[in-house]
Structure formats: structure tokens, C-alpha cells
Write a protein that holds these residues in place. Structure first.
Motif, mmCIF file in Angstrom:
data_model
loop_
_atom_site.group_PDB
_atom_site.id
_atom_site.type_symbol
_atom_site.label_atom_id
_atom_site.label_comp_id
_atom_site.label_asym_id
_atom_site.label_seq_id
_atom_site.Cartn_x
_atom_site.Cartn_y
_atom_site.Cartn_z
ATOM 1 N N HIS A 239 51.172 39.295 46.790
ATOM 2 C CA HIS A 239 50.069 40.096 47.077
ATOM 3 C C HIS A 239 50.333 41.520 47.752
ATOM 4 O O HIS A 239 49.499 42.352 47.490
ATOM 5 C CB HIS A 239 48.915 39.254 47.414
ATOM 6 C CG HIS A 239 48.940 38.995 48.875
ATOM 7 N ND1 HIS A 239 49.691 38.370 49.367
ATOM 8 C CD2 HIS A 239 48.001 39.601 49.958
ATOM 9 C CE1 HIS A 239 49.458 38.309 50.916
ATOM 10 N NE2 HIS A 239 48.557 39.315 51.000
ATOM 11 N N ILE B 158 53.485 43.162 47.547
ATOM 12 C CA ILE B 158 54.645 43.733 47.464
ATOM 13 C C ILE B 158 54.544 45.095 47.045
ATOM 14 O O ILE B 158 55.501 45.985 47.388
ATOM 15 C CB ILE B 158 55.258 43.126 46.170
ATOM 16 C CG1 ILE B 158 54.520 43.164 45.081
ATOM 17 C CG2 ILE B 158 55.861 41.817 46.389
ATOM 18 C CD1 ILE B 158 55.459 42.868 43.806
ATOM 19 N N GLY B 159 53.184 45.652 46.763
ATOM 20 C CA GLY B 159 53.043 47.261 46.783
ATOM 21 C C GLY B 159 53.303 47.948 48.133
ATOM 22 O O GLY B 159 53.597 49.098 47.896
ATOM 23 N N GLU C 21 48.133 50.884 44.540
ATOM 24 C CA GLU C 21 48.872 49.587 44.687
ATOM 25 C C GLU C 21 49.339 48.899 43.452
ATOM 26 O O GLU C 21 50.639 48.632 43.535
ATOM 27 C CB GLU C 21 47.753 48.432 45.317
ATOM 28 C CG GLU C 21 47.531 48.650 46.743
ATOM 29 C CD GLU C 21 46.694 47.951 47.478
ATOM 30 O OE1 GLU C 21 45.786 46.974 46.597
ATOM 31 O OE2 GLU C 21 46.371 47.437 48.702
ATOM 32 N N HIS C 22 48.461 49.055 42.409
ATOM 33 C CA HIS C 22 49.130 48.351 41.160
ATOM 34 C C HIS C 22 50.264 49.137 40.558
ATOM 35 O O HIS C 22 51.527 48.882 39.902
ATOM 36 C CB HIS C 22 47.919 48.403 40.135
ATOM 37 C CG HIS C 22 46.868 47.585 40.355
ATOM 38 N ND1 HIS C 22 45.672 47.473 39.929
ATOM 39 C CD2 HIS C 22 46.668 46.655 41.303
ATOM 40 C CE1 HIS C 22 44.825 46.669 40.331
ATOM 41 N NE2 HIS C 22 45.486 46.013 41.149
ATOM 42 N N MET D 63 53.366 48.325 42.785
ATOM 43 C CA MET D 63 53.442 46.767 42.462
ATOM 44 C C MET D 63 54.536 46.788 41.194
ATOM 45 O O MET D 63 55.541 46.118 41.155
ATOM 46 C CB MET D 63 52.201 46.077 42.004
ATOM 47 C CG MET D 63 51.485 45.592 43.389
ATOM 48 S SD MET D 63 49.915 44.826 43.119
ATOM 49 C CE MET D 63 49.257 44.506 44.660
ATOM 50 N N PHE E 65 52.750 40.184 37.426
ATOM 51 C CA PHE E 65 51.860 41.544 37.427
ATOM 52 C C PHE E 65 50.327 40.725 37.093
ATOM 53 O O PHE E 65 49.499 41.354 37.553
ATOM 54 C CB PHE E 65 52.065 42.444 36.701
ATOM 55 C CG PHE E 65 51.295 43.945 36.920
ATOM 56 C CD1 PHE E 65 51.292 44.367 38.179
ATOM 57 C CD2 PHE E 65 50.461 44.410 35.876
ATOM 58 C CE1 PHE E 65 50.574 45.700 38.331
ATOM 59 C CE2 PHE E 65 49.771 45.400 36.137
ATOM 60 C CZ PHE E 65 49.589 46.119 37.339
ATOM 61 N N LEU F 215 48.931 39.339 40.315
ATOM 62 C CA LEU F 215 48.321 40.238 41.292
ATOM 63 C C LEU F 215 47.200 40.817 40.869
ATOM 64 O O LEU F 215 46.139 40.788 41.481
ATOM 65 C CB LEU F 215 49.658 41.447 41.219
ATOM 66 C CG LEU F 215 50.961 41.065 41.969
ATOM 67 C CD1 LEU F 215 51.956 42.258 41.620
ATOM 68 C CD2 LEU F 215 50.593 40.885 43.424
#
Length: 218
Positions: free
Chosen positions: A75, A77-78, A100-101, A104, A118, A121
Motif C-alpha cells: 500500500h 510502494i508509490g 499515488e496511483h 504505484m 495494482f 491497491l
């Protein structure tokens, strides 16, 4: 084979950079915790996983705990790319999610299981499934617990020595203090308790954490 080896190491080496990135909530513009080495983002991630396993062991969660752990492992990693953005950085939740997305996806790269990861996430962010809600609560509660740990260690500065703390630019934080908060953890407690309003397990844990000295051996 070479491509698989490259993808494996690329993701590992990128994601584990979280070991070297400090959680923003404890820095000089937030809670200004007085400690030689502050918690890293990776340490927070580890804490969320341990908390999830602890709760799943002792309470009837009826969850797919393996799915929860995957969400929690992934959650943040971004933040390898964008850093730890707190709710006090003058950015809307929608803007934060979009940033963030994108980050990620970059970190996931060309992993064979990229779409699966993904999707987890996105599920975490949407907070609609019971696993996602549980994972989100673990993410929040782990931070509350860490605030209490720093408080009990004597690392938290008193509320009257928080001149540069951007948290106090927020009306909600000011209201919590006006309503009687006397310590940094009190503010964390008042801020996050409503998050668990429909979850008795997390409410009980938060209240228990408030009542104990985390530095005393159990």
C-alpha cells in the motif's frame, strides 16, 4: 529468463527504498519527534502487517488475511517516488490518489502480477470490501500506536512546543486541542477515533493503547 530476473530485481530494489525514507508525520514540520533515528516507511509497513496478524489471531475477523497482508505490503510502494504525503500538504484526496496511483504503476513496472497487485491497491484505496476496510484500519491504527510509543519514550514534544507543526493549521486539530487534548497522542487519538466508529475491535485496541505504557514489558 533474463526479463524475469530483471523484473524481479527492479521491483525489489525500488520497493525496498522505503527502508530509507522517513515517515513525514514525525519530521520537523509535523510532530518534530526528538529521536536520533525516526521510523521509516518500510518499518510502518511491517508494523501494519504484524498488527493485522495479531488482530486476526485474537479476534474472529472472518477475513482473507493473505489478501490483507498483500494489500498492506504494497500500500505504500508509490511513496518510493512521491514520498510520504500527509493530509496536511495542501493537496486534495483526489489529487493525492491520482499521484499515488501513477507512482504505484511505475514501481510495479512490468511484473507478471502487476495487474493483480495494482487491483489490490485500488481495492485498498476504495475501502469497500471487508479486507480493504480492515487493512485501512490497520494502517491508521499502526500510526496511532507509533504516536503512543514515541509519547511513552519521551520523544514527543509538548503541545506548546509545536510552532512549526502544520497539523495545527487544520481546524479539526485545533478543535481537538480546545476540547482538552494535552499531548501529541491525544491529538492522534481524537483525530482517528472516528475512523473506527463502526469497528469495535479497533476502538477497543485504541482505547487500550491509550491506557497503557507501551514501554513496560508485557
Amino acid at each position: 529468463m533474463k526479463e524475469k530476473l530483471n523484473n524481479t530485481m527492479r521491483f525489489y530494489l525500488l520497493a525496498t527504498q522505503l527502508k530509507y525514507k522517513i515517515r513525514s508525520g514525525w519530521d520537523k514540520t509535523h510532530w518534530n519527534v526528538t529521536k536520533e533515528r525516526l521510523e521509516s516507511i518500510a518499518e510502518h509497513v511491517y508494523g501494519t502487517c504484524i498488527l493485522a496478524l495479531s488482530i486476526d489471531s485474537e479476534f474472529e475477523t472472518n477475513l482473507d488475511i493473505n489478501k490483507v497482508i498483500k494489500m498492506l505490503v504494497l500500500h505504500e510502494i508509490g511513496e518510493v517516488i512521491i514520498g510520504d504525503i500527509t493530509p496536511f500538504e495542501n493537496i486534495t484526496p483526489e489529487e493525492k490518489a491520482a499521484i499515488e496511483h501513477e507512482a504505484m504503476e511505475k514501481v510495479l513496472g512490468n511484473l507478471i502480477k502487476k495487474d493483480e497487485y495494482f487491483s489490490l491497491l485500488l481495492e485498498f484505496d476504495e475501502k469497500k470490501t471487508k479486507e480493504a476496510i480492515f487493512a485501512y484500519h490497520c494502517d491508521k491504527l499502526e500510526a496511532d500506536i507509533q504516536a503512543k510509543v514515541y509519547q511513552d519514550m519521551g520523544c514527543q514534544n509538548p503541545l506548546d512546543k509545536q510552532e512549526n507543526n502544520v497539523v495545527f493549521n487544520n481546524p479539526k486539530a485545533k478543535e481537538i486541542v480546545q476540547n482538552g487534548a494535552t499531548s501529541a497522542f491525544d491529538v492522534w487519538y481524537g483525530w482517528d477515533k472516528p475512523v473506527y466508529s463502526d469497528d469495535e475491535i479497533f476502538l477497543n485496541i485504541l482505547d487500550f493503547v491509550k491506557s497503557i505504557n507501551t514501554q513496560v514489558n508485557f
